[in-house]
Design a protein around this motif. Structure first.
Motif, short mmCIF file in Angstrom:
data_model
loop_
_atom_site.label_atom_id
_atom_site.label_comp_id
_atom_site.label_asym_id
_atom_site.label_seq_id
_atom_site.Cartn_x
_atom_site.Cartn_y
_atom_site.Cartn_z
N HIS A 319 0.84 -1.20 0.00
CA HIS A 319 0.00 0.00 0.00
C HIS A 319 0.88 1.25 0.00
N LEU A 327 -9.48 1.62 -0.41
CA LEU A 327 -9.15 2.40 0.79
C LEU A 327 -9.27 3.88 0.45
N GLN A 361 -13.07 -6.67 3.60
CA GLN A 361 -12.58 -5.33 3.95
C GLN A 361 -12.01 -5.29 5.37
N LEU A 365 -8.35 -3.69 6.43
CA LEU A 365 -8.15 -2.66 7.45
C LEU A 365 -7.20 -3.13 8.54
#
Length: 415
Positions: A319, A327, A361, A365
């Motif tokens: 990321h 996101l 999801q 996270l």
């Protein structure tokens, strides 16, 4: 509407209209669509357009023409519909269906075999057509009075399918006999839809069931495709779609793999778009060019159906850039993330109609450091690792797992 009216000459010299819808490719196998008791309604034309979008040359004959041409009624006119139905001659209707089949086969656009699909009254006629005409397959939706033709149907050699709702009181008395018929013939199929009523496939009627309708349509398409085609390379189109999403990153090329009015639902974050222009904007600015350079896909499984491809996969990336569809508004965390995903891709003809995308999801996270998994039943990268390796220890989130250790495992414990 995609179609137009044509005139067909009956065996006895009379003339009647039929609605004809053509596939985008310009040619395809033929399909005769047979009307409900309410006539050639908007529902019938819409269904003709839908089958045309899946590659068929579709003809919907006006079978009430001998009584009154152009009948198009609603539930509010039920008594009138029944009055016309009582005057209806089934045998003459089969003659008109034969004329329709002949006219369809004579069209230069029609290539290959011909099938029939009917609803209510048309369901009965589709079953009769399977017995009395030279069609190649037939499907009957909640056909009334089919048991009057069981002796004929015993001789049918072509694929024949029946759809009924469990709450359909119009056909309830016939189900057992039809089920027994189907049991005796491998080329016949019967499907029941729990909680569905008569007319469940028609969105203009009070008993419409979108879930039953969609499942019935897929099953209908499976029968027709197996018998008369056409064949589409759904897997190849899906691969091309993903190639443009992740390699060329060309939003216009992505949309070229889709129908004119597609949609995408990314359920986990409520992202995507409806229609060409919204999806072009979504792909161009929020999907195709937002993925980290090390993004890769690990395929787990793929199922290719009659009009769907279902992919089970893991998406892996670091990321290091904002991924707005997964996101949104989250600054890059620099963390490595693995995301289990399911993608259900639906096709109209040979092009993509929609995508339904599901992913975990919560695990995203957790891996991004945005959700503390302490005291929550959520996982992190172990979710994807479990998907790749069945031996990864399960049940770690269930504190009560240890309490069942040592308890009897008899399937049928004694009293």
């Amino acid at each position: 509407m995609m179609g137009n009216l044509v005139e067909i000459t009956a065996a006895d010299g009379g003339r009647f209209n039929a609605y004809v819808a053509m596939p985008e490719g310009g040619s395809g196998p033929g399909l005769v669509l047979l009307q409900e008791a309410f006539g050639v309604t908007q529902f019938m034309r819409d269904m003709a357009d839908r089958f045309a979008s899946d590659g068929y040359v579709v003809t919907v004959p006006d079978l009430y023409w001998r009584i009154e041409a152009g009948v198009e009624l609603t539930d509010a006119q039920f008594d009138r519909a029944m009055d016309i139905y009582r005057q209806f001659d089934l045998n003459l209707a089969i003659d008109d269906i034969k004329a329709t089949i002949g006219a369809l086969r004579a069209m230069p656009e029609q290539r290959g075999g011909v099938g029939a699909v009917g609803f209510c009254l048309g369901g009965r006629l589709a079953a009769m057509a399977a017995a009395r005409t030279d069609i190649d397959c037939a499907v009957a939706y909640y056909g009334v009075g089919i048991t009057d033709h069981l002796a004929e149907l015993e001789q049918v050699k072509i694929p024949l399918g029946f759809h009924f709702g469990t709450d359909d009181q119009h056909c309830a008395a016939d189900i057992a006999s039809i089920a027994a018929l189907v049991e005796r013939h491998d080329h016949m199929s019967l499907w029941m839809y729990n909680g569905a009523d008569h007319g469940f496939a028609n969105p203009h009627r009070g008993f419409f069931s979108p879930t039953a309708e969609e499942l019935a349509y897929i099953r209908t398409l499976a029968i027709i495709r197996a018998a008369i085609g056409p064949k589409f390379d759904l897997e190849g189109m899906w691969e091309q779609h993903m190639y443009h999403e992740f390699v060329t990153k060309d939003a216009h090329a992505v949309l070229d793999t889709m129908v004119e009015d597609p949609y995408v639902n990314i359920t986990s974050t409520v992202m995507g778009g409806v229609g060409h222009d919204m999806l072009l904007r979504f792909y161009k600015y929020h999907f195709c060019d937002v993925h980290p350079a090390d993004t890769r896909i690990i395929p787990i499984s793929r199922t290719v159906g009659v009009n769907r491809v279902v992919d089970e996969m893991i998406m892996c990336f670091t990321h290091d850039t904002e991924i707005s569809w997964m996101l949104p508004d989250i600054e890059p965390t620099g963390r490595y993330i693995e995301v289990p995903m399911i993608v259900v891709v639906s096709f109209r003809g040979g092009k993509i109609y929609n995508e339904h995308i599901y992913f975990d999801q919560a695990s995203v996270l957790v891996q991004a450091g945005l959700l503390d998994p302490a005291n929550l039943p959520v996982g992190g990268i172990d979710v994807s690792r479990k998907l790749q390796d069945k031996t990864v220890m399960p049940n770690r989130l269930m504190k009560k797992w240890s309490t069942s250790e040592g308890l009897p495992l008899d399937k049928y414990p004694s009293a």
